[in-house]
Motif scaffolding. Sequence first.
Motif: not given
Length: 156
Positions: A22-47
């Motif tokens: 991606l051209d922008q950060s996807s390091a957080t759920v919010e950043e990933a959702a914005a970069a991928l044009h999707t809902e934050g809840r669909r980001i599969a965060k790894s802990m």
Amino acid sequence: MSIQKVRDYFARWGMEDRVMELDQSSATVEEAAAALHTEGRRIAKSMSFLIGDHPILVLFAGDARVDNHKFHKKATMLKAADVERLIGHPVGGVCPFAINEGVDVFLDESLKRFQTVFPACGTANSAIELTLPELETYSHAREWVDVSKGWQEENQ
């Protein structure tokens, strides 16, 4: 670089072209959702956690929070400084693909609401869209677990 490790990992199945840089950060759920044009809840965060001295990864939906009381054994979240050494990817890009030998992967029930989810791919600006069966297969997940809270309220 971690993204190349992940691309090489997916090359075994001819899926390396599905890894998105991606051209922008996807390091957080919010950043990933914005970069991928999707809902934050669909980001599969790894802990990442330690159970005893054994590192594990748990993938959660982006809107889920860890519920420590649901773990059957004491799980301690890894310190950021230890994540890359123990898991194999840096913070912000942690994913269940091309990880260190011996790291167990679990998928949290919070993900089951979605047809597809977006886990990271080793860097703070990468992702891949996978169906849940694909996520199960390519993450080599040991099992589905219920160790989260906070997301169920929307479904009631």
